[in-house]
Design an enzyme around this catalytic site. Structure first.
Site, mmCIF file in Angstrom:
data_model
loop_
_atom_site.group_PDB
_atom_site.id
_atom_site.type_symbol
_atom_site.label_atom_id
_atom_site.label_comp_id
_atom_site.label_asym_id
_atom_site.label_seq_id
_atom_site.Cartn_x
_atom_site.Cartn_y
_atom_site.Cartn_z
ATOM 1 N N HIS A 158 -10.418 -37.513 -16.609
ATOM 2 C CA HIS A 158 -9.598 -37.105 -15.465
ATOM 3 C C HIS A 158 -9.735 -35.618 -15.144
ATOM 4 C CE1 HIS A 158 -6.352 -35.995 -18.465
ATOM 5 N NE2 HIS A 158 -6.177 -35.033 -17.591
ATOM 6 N N ASP A 188 -10.654 -42.504 -20.765
ATOM 7 C CA ASP A 188 -10.426 -41.143 -20.282
ATOM 8 C C ASP A 188 -11.253 -40.117 -21.046
ATOM 9 O OD1 ASP A 188 -9.355 -39.271 -18.539
ATOM 10 O OD2 ASP A 188 -7.660 -38.820 -19.843
ATOM 11 N N GLY A 261 -3.554 -28.416 -18.757
ATOM 12 C CA GLY A 261 -4.703 -27.568 -19.050
ATOM 13 C C GLY A 261 -5.237 -27.787 -20.452
ATOM 14 N N SER A 263 -5.701 -30.751 -21.495
ATOM 15 C CA SER A 263 -6.429 -32.013 -21.386
ATOM 16 C C SER A 263 -7.894 -31.833 -21.767
ATOM 17 C CB SER A 263 -6.347 -32.553 -19.956
ATOM 18 O OG SER A 263 -5.076 -33.071 -19.699
ATOM 19 N N LEU A 318 -14.675 -60.984 -22.041
ATOM 20 C CA LEU A 318 -14.295 -62.381 -22.231
ATOM 21 C C LEU A 318 -13.813 -62.997 -20.926
ATOM 22 C CD1 LEU A 318 -13.919 -64.675 -24.276
ATOM 23 C CD2 LEU A 318 -11.639 -63.766 -24.784
ATOM 24 N N GLY A 319 -13.055 -62.238 -20.146
ATOM 25 C CA GLY A 319 -12.648 -62.703 -18.828
ATOM 26 C C GLY A 319 -11.462 -63.630 -18.813
ATOM 27 N N VAL A 320 -10.412 -63.278 -19.564
ATOM 28 C CA VAL A 320 -9.187 -64.075 -19.533
ATOM 29 C C VAL A 320 -7.996 -63.154 -19.338
ATOM 30 C CG1 VAL A 320 -10.046 -65.987 -20.935
ATOM 31 C CG2 VAL A 320 -9.012 -64.012 -22.063
ATOM 32 N N ILE A 322 -4.331 -62.250 -20.246
ATOM 33 C CA ILE A 322 -3.581 -62.516 -21.475
ATOM 34 C C ILE A 322 -2.231 -61.818 -21.462
ATOM 35 C CG2 ILE A 322 -5.566 -62.972 -22.969
ATOM 36 C CD1 ILE A 322 -5.550 -60.049 -23.782
#
Length: 522
Positions: A158, A188, A261, A263, A318-320, A322
């Site tokens: 960021h 991040d 700052g 970060s 996996l594409g679920v 949950i």
């Protein structure tokens, strides 16, 4: 009557003796025989607090300030306000007629973070190092640190995400241009590179954060509010924090003073190794209140290695959809423990759907490693590379089973991973009927799939669990329902099986969730 006359010789001698003694005391100190009558000054012989000076002097040359330029028109300070400061207000949030906002709008473009003419310094450096795009302006400022002697720098995504040009400022004030190697928004993290073949940079290494304990001393070094080289100390105050920023939340919480700052800056242990990368603060004011969050070194180590290799991070997918398994949900499914990840819906065309994972399944392990919760599943799956075959253990219909799954690539399937669509069914219509025991009234849904909730008793457990009028019941105990009588049959069977709760799948606004409702009465 008292007569006052000349003093006697005895009085004169006595006075002279006292005066002489006073002179001796003033010139040579109090004699020993008189000193002994005075109390000794306070002196405490206690253990001394540890000094961080040795650690700081060793690691400071490896920590840098990161300046970011882009074509945005406003000049922001200290990581662009992107440190996750909950509740803080920046100058950009002040009313347009506020005198401070007018001041920074009029003069901010001509002043650096310390009010010393940052644009002029940038122009001087541009003249020496080659031309820069004239339209770029300073838009963010954060921290970072070297992880190699040839100039690789770790910082936050960021901090650099919207930049077109990057400058790092070393501890001795030297400014060097850097290029962006890669970034990862999910954790991040970002990686910069300074090209200076003739120079070897002081760098630091990552610690084994699994050995970091709550209560251990830590030291944060960074660039808060543009004040480069600032050092603060505190302790690790918690582990495994989930602050809702993403599926891989696993932050180390520290109580060192971390501000805007900081970060991208490092948090060190007393051995001078990086235990975490500062990324967020909790603050009602925008400043330090003693709660900061750092990305664990173990997470950063793997992500940075991928960024250094090819500039991106490839994760298994996996594409679920949950959600966590609560105690109530575990009871409704016959699970002994409230652990694992409950599948709300497999995504259309995803690896999970192709492998046969269904709504209502509870994923309990991946390749034999126990899944503690939904967040743990996300981390475990992501840790595998794309096109990796894994064995997924499921709890379905009161039994354990294993399904092999070939994982996809999250990096290339972002669009698919956000697709919550699923095949619809068109069951036969049913007549409406009040489920009095649960405080729910239902009727056939308009599309013939599931049951529309037409009324919820405000004093019922269903209302307490968040069920609302207008939502749709898709299934009960993983059985598709199209009528109130079907719901009754499923609930009756659950009672015969000794269950005290039933698991309702509820759909609203294109997404679904599960809630467990008591069935031991009525």
């Amino acid at each position: 009557m008292r007569t006052i006359g000349r003093p006697s010789l005895k009085t004169v001698l006595k006075t002279s003796t006292v005066a002489g003694l006073a002179a001796v005391m003033l010139s040579t100190g109090i004699p020993a025989q008189i000193m002994s009558s005075y109390a000794a000054p306070v002196s405490v012989n206690a253990p001394q607090a540890p000094s961080f000076a040795d650690v700081v002097s060793a690691v400071s040359p490896a920590v840098v300030s990161v300046k970011v330029q882009s074509d945005e028109q406003q000049v922001a300070d200290n990581d662009g306000g992107n440190t996750f400061s909950f509740g803080g207000r920046g100058f950009d949030q002040l009313p347009d007629d506020h005198p401070l906002k007018r001041f920074f709008r009029e003069f901010g473009g001509q002043m650096g973070p310390n009010g010393q003419g940052g644009q002029n310094r940038n122009q001087d450096r541009a003249d020496k190092n080659g031309p820069r795009p004239h339209h770029l302006r300073p838009t963010a400022q954060g921290s970072g640190f070297f992880i190699s002697e040839d100039g690789y720098i770790v910082t936050n995504n960021h901090v650099v995400s919207d930049g077109q040009a990057y400058t790092v400022v070393l501890s001795d004030g030297t400014e060097l241009d850097a290029k962006l190697v890669g970034k990862d928004s999910r954790t991040d993290l970002a990686l910069l590179k300074v090209d200076a073949p003739a120079r070897k940079f002081t760098y630091v290494s990552f610690a084994d954060d699994s050995k970091v304990r709550v209560g251990d001393w830590v030291v944060a070094v960074g660039n808060p509010f543009g004040l480069g080289g600032t050092v603060t100390a505190g302790i690790v105050s918690a582990r495994g924090r989930d602050i809702g920023s993403g599926p891989y939340d696993d932050y180390i919480q520290v109580d060192a003073a971390v501000n805007r700052g900081n970060s991208g800056g490092p948090t060190f242990d007393l051995n001078g190794q990086v235990v975490g990368i500062n990324t967020a603060i909790f603050s009602p004011s925008g400043g330090n209140v003693g709660i900061a969050f750092a990305i664990p070194a173990s997470t950063a180590k793997d992500v940075i290695a991928d960024l250094m290799k090819d500039g991106k991070v490839a994760r298994g997918w996996l594409g679920v959809q949950i959600q966590p398994v609560t105690k109530d949900i575990a009871d409704s499914l016959g699970l002994k423990e409230a652990s694992g990840a409950l599948v709300v819906a497999p995504q259309e065309g995803s690896p999970g759907q192709k492998a046969g994972i269904k709504e209502g399944d509870v994923i309990t392990a991946v390749n034999g490693a126990t899944v503690k919760d939904a967040r743990d599943l996300a981390k475990r799956v992501a840790a595998f590379g794309p096109n990796t075959k894994v064995d997924v253990d499921l709890w379905r219909d009161g039994k354990q089973q294993t399904i092999p799954v070939m994982l996809g690539n999250m990096a290339s399937d972002d669009t698919a991973s956000n697709d919550n669509s699923r095949p619809s069914e068109t069951p036969a219509p049913s007549s409406s009927k009040a489920l009095a025991s649960l405080g729910i009234t239902v009727s056939p849904s308009d599309d013939g799939s599931g049951l529309a909730v037409t009324d919820v008793d405000p004093d019922s457990e269903a209302a307490a669990r968040g069920l609302k009028t207008g939502e749709k019941i898709i299934s009960v105990n993983n059985r598709k329902v199209t009528s109130a009588s079907e719901v009754g049959k499923v609930i009756e069977q659950a009672r015969k099986d000794g269950r005290t709760r039933a698991l309702f799948q509820v759909e609203a606004d294109g997404s679904s969730r599960f809630i467990a409702l008591p069935i031991n009465e009525g």
